[in-house]
Design a protein around this motif. Structure first.
Motif, PDB file in Angstrom:
ATOM      1  N   ILE A   1       3.464   4.932  -8.604  1.00 20.10           N
ATOM      2  CA  ILE A   1       2.733   6.175  -8.851  1.00 20.10           C
ATOM      3  C   ILE A   1       1.234   5.990  -8.663  1.00 20.10           C
ATOM      4  CG2 ILE A   1       2.125   7.846 -10.656  1.00 20.10           C
ATOM      5  CD1 ILE A   1       4.967   7.091 -11.881  1.00 20.10           C
ATOM      6  N   ARG A   2       0.713   4.846  -9.125  1.00 16.96           N
ATOM      7  CA  ARG A   2      -0.743   4.652  -9.212  1.00 16.96           C
ATOM      8  C   ARG A   2      -1.360   4.106  -7.926  1.00 16.96           C
ATOM      9  NH1 ARG A   2      -3.437   0.022 -10.572  1.00 16.96           N
ATOM     10  NH2 ARG A   2      -1.442  -0.966 -11.053  1.00 16.96           N
ATOM     11  N   LEU A   3      -0.673   3.194  -7.269  1.00 13.70           N
ATOM     12  CA  LEU A   3      -1.282   2.499  -6.139  1.00 13.70           C
ATOM     13  C   LEU A   3      -1.140   3.297  -4.845  1.00 13.70           C
ATOM     14  CD1 LEU A   3      -0.142  -1.174  -6.878  1.00 13.70           C
ATOM     15  CD2 LEU A   3      -2.360  -0.119  -7.352  1.00 13.70           C
ATOM     16  N   PRO A   4      -2.207   3.367  -4.059  1.00 13.18           N
ATOM     17  CA  PRO A   4      -2.135   4.107  -2.791  1.00 13.18           C
ATOM     18  C   PRO A   4      -1.373   3.321  -1.730  1.00 13.18           C
ATOM     19  CG  PRO A   4      -4.281   3.063  -3.019  1.00 13.18           C
ATOM     20  CD  PRO A   4      -3.557   2.800  -4.307  1.00 13.18           C
TER      21      PRO A   4
ATOM     22  N   ASN B   1       6.638   9.621   3.129  1.00  6.54           N
ATOM     23  CA  ASN B   1       6.473   8.161   3.234  1.00  6.54           C
ATOM     24  C   ASN B   1       5.208   7.678   2.512  1.00  6.54           C
ATOM     25  OD1 ASN B   1       7.501   5.649   4.166  1.00  6.54           O
ATOM     26  ND2 ASN B   1       5.960   5.592   5.775  1.00  6.54           N
ATOM     27  N   ASP B   2       4.917   8.291   1.375  1.00  9.70           N
ATOM     28  CA  ASP B   2       3.656   8.010   0.688  1.00  9.70           C
ATOM     29  C   ASP B   2       3.814   7.186  -0.586  1.00  9.70           C
ATOM     30  OD1 ASP B   2       4.984   9.961  -0.736  1.00  9.70           O
ATOM     31  OD2 ASP B   2       3.245  11.266  -0.999  1.00  9.70           O
ATOM     32  N   LEU B   3       4.974   6.542  -0.765  1.00 10.91           N
ATOM     33  CA  LEU B   3       5.212   5.775  -1.989  1.00 10.91           C
ATOM     34  C   LEU B   3       4.937   4.291  -1.789  1.00 10.91           C
ATOM     35  CD1 LEU B   3       8.475   7.465  -3.304  1.00 10.91           C
ATOM     36  CD2 LEU B   3       6.175   7.706  -4.228  1.00 10.91           C
ATOM     37  N   TYR B   4       4.093   3.748  -2.623  1.00 12.33           N
ATOM     38  CA  TYR B   4       3.834   2.309  -2.624  1.00 12.33           C
ATOM     39  C   TYR B   4       5.096   1.575  -3.084  1.00 12.33           C
ATOM     40  CZ  TYR B   4       1.760  -2.170  -3.974  1.00 12.33           C
ATOM     41  OH  TYR B   4       1.470  -3.505  -4.101  1.00 12.33           O
ATOM     42  N   GLY B   5       5.421   0.461  -2.406  1.00 13.37           N
ATOM     43  CA  GLY B   5       6.571  -0.334  -2.812  1.00 13.37           C
ATOM     44  C   GLY B   5       7.742  -0.269  -1.855  1.00 13.37           C
ATOM     45  N   THR B   6       7.566   0.418  -0.732  1.00 14.07           N
ATOM     46  CA  THR B   6       8.606   0.449   0.294  1.00 14.07           C
ATOM     47  C   THR B   6       7.955   0.748   1.639  1.00 14.07           C
ATOM     48  OG1 THR B   6      10.780   1.369   0.902  1.00 14.07           O
ATOM     49  CG2 THR B   6       9.150   2.926   0.034  1.00 14.07           C
ATOM     50  N   ASP B   7       8.471   0.118   2.697  1.00 12.89           N
ATOM     51  CA  ASP B   7       7.908   0.376   4.027  1.00 12.89           C
ATOM     52  C   ASP B   7       8.185   1.809   4.459  1.00 12.89           C
ATOM     53  OD1 ASP B   7       6.903  -2.196   4.263  1.00 12.89           O
ATOM     54  OD2 ASP B   7       8.670  -2.972   5.307  1.00 12.89           O
ATOM     55  N   TYR B   8       9.389   2.283   4.172  1.00 17.98           N
ATOM     56  CA  TYR B   8       9.773   3.640   4.559  1.00 17.98           C
ATOM     57  C   TYR B   8      10.545   4.312   3.426  1.00 17.98           C
ATOM     58  CZ  TYR B   8       8.384   2.160   9.211  1.00 17.98           C
ATOM     59  OH  TYR B   8       7.655   1.681  10.257  1.00 17.98           O
TER      60      TYR B   8
END
Length: 324
Positions: A305-308, A129-136
């Motif tokens: 990819i870039r944003l935490p 669950n570590d991708l920026y751009g989605t809650d889950y």
């Protein structure tokens, strides 16, 4: 766009099959030919590409893993490898791609598009669950429930023997599984990569529990914790306390990746698979389909990819309050 292909890449996650199913049946519904690529970028380079139909994805929504298999390809990281992949896609007349995976998958897709112009839309498939751009992300909910089931079982034996258990869960760069399974499992402490938790603080928390006559304690540790693995943390704590406390370590490992996906993951994966396909058909490229506040959104791969994706510190505060 007349012909698209779907593939899974990187670590597998429960719900990937539901996502594949949504892509394939969505393509059939829209009158688009759909192909599957086995073993991710490795299969793309090898030309392991086959046509799929609605029947190809029958009876898979409940299955863990991925029927398309997954792999990490070092060859695709080279210009020569990407050239081979492009040539194989051209042989099959593929106009666009649906990539189900995480950061590495989307990095490869972005580079591939920049070099050869193949439009790609991603669906976030990773238990972390570590991708920026989605809650889950697809697989996260199932992984949390798998970890929680193990924590519940360990709690029983911890209470029976007055033990402190250190339970290591997955999360090399992200503490989402640790925090949610820790809260759900009533852990006394959760240690995550995003927030430094000194060993002295762990010792003090455990001692405060012993003063309140707590017979057993659970400490959930994400594998990427800065203080080390669960075993290393247990050793450090033993060296700092005088009390004769029975401490045990359990590493849940790849059990968190397997198993039948939860209802939530099946529905999420279906929404994201169909959203990725319809985004591709509408002209989206180099983006990931995600769900934010229950709405379908598209985020550029570069941002994903870039944003935490920051951890919710209120959840960490909740662990501390509820452990009293």
């Amino acid at each position: 766009m007349k012909r698209i292909a779907v593939f899974t890449s990187g670590g597998d996650a429960p719900g990937m099959n539901a996502c594949i199913r949504a892509v394939v049946r969505g393509a059939v519904y829209h009158g688009i030919e759909v192909y599957g690529i086995r073993r991710g970028y490795s299969g793309m380079i090898a030309g392991d590409i086959f046509q799929m139909s609605s029947h190809s994805v029958s009876n898979i929504v409940q299955r863990g893993g991925t029927i398309l298999k997954s792999a990490r390809s070092k060859e695709f990281m080279t210009p020569e490898g990407r050239r081979k992949a492009y040539d194989k896609l051209q042989e099959h007349g593929i106009d666009g791609l649906i990539a189900i995976g995480g950061n590495g998958t989307f990095t490869g897709a972005m580079t591939f598009h920049n070099e050869y112009g193949i439009p790609t839309v991603g669906a976030p498939g990773t238990i972390d669950n570590d991708l920026y751009g989605t809650d889950y992300t697809i697989g996260f909910d199932t992984a949390v429930n798998t970890a929680l089931d193990a924590i519940d079982r360990i709690r029983d034996t911890a209470s029976s023997h007055d033990r402190v258990f250190f339970i290591e869960v997955m999360g090399r760069d992200s503490g989402y599984i640790a925090i949610q399974s820790g809260i759900g499992g009533g852990a006394e402490l959760v240690m995550v990569p995003e927030v430094l938790t000194p060993i002295s603080e762990v010792v003090e928390t455990l001692r405060q529990g012993w003063l309140r006559s707590k017979a057993s304690s659970i400490v959930v540790v994400a594998e990427g914790e800065e203080e080390g693995s669960a075993a290393e943390i247990a050793d450090k704590i033993k060296s700092q306390i005088e009390e004769d406390i029975d401490m045990r370590v359990t590493t849940l490992g790849h059990t968190q990746r397997g198993g039948s996906p939860s209802a939530y993951d099946r529905i999420l994966a279906s929404r994201l698979g169909l959203g990725a396909l319809e985004g591709l058909l509408a002209g989206q490229k180099n983006v990931m389909a995600g769900i934010i506040n229950n709405e379908l959104v598209y985020t550029p791969f570069e941002d994903t990819i870039r944003l935490p994706k920051p951890i919710n510190e209120d959840l960490l505060r909740m662990v501390k309050i509820l452990s009293i």
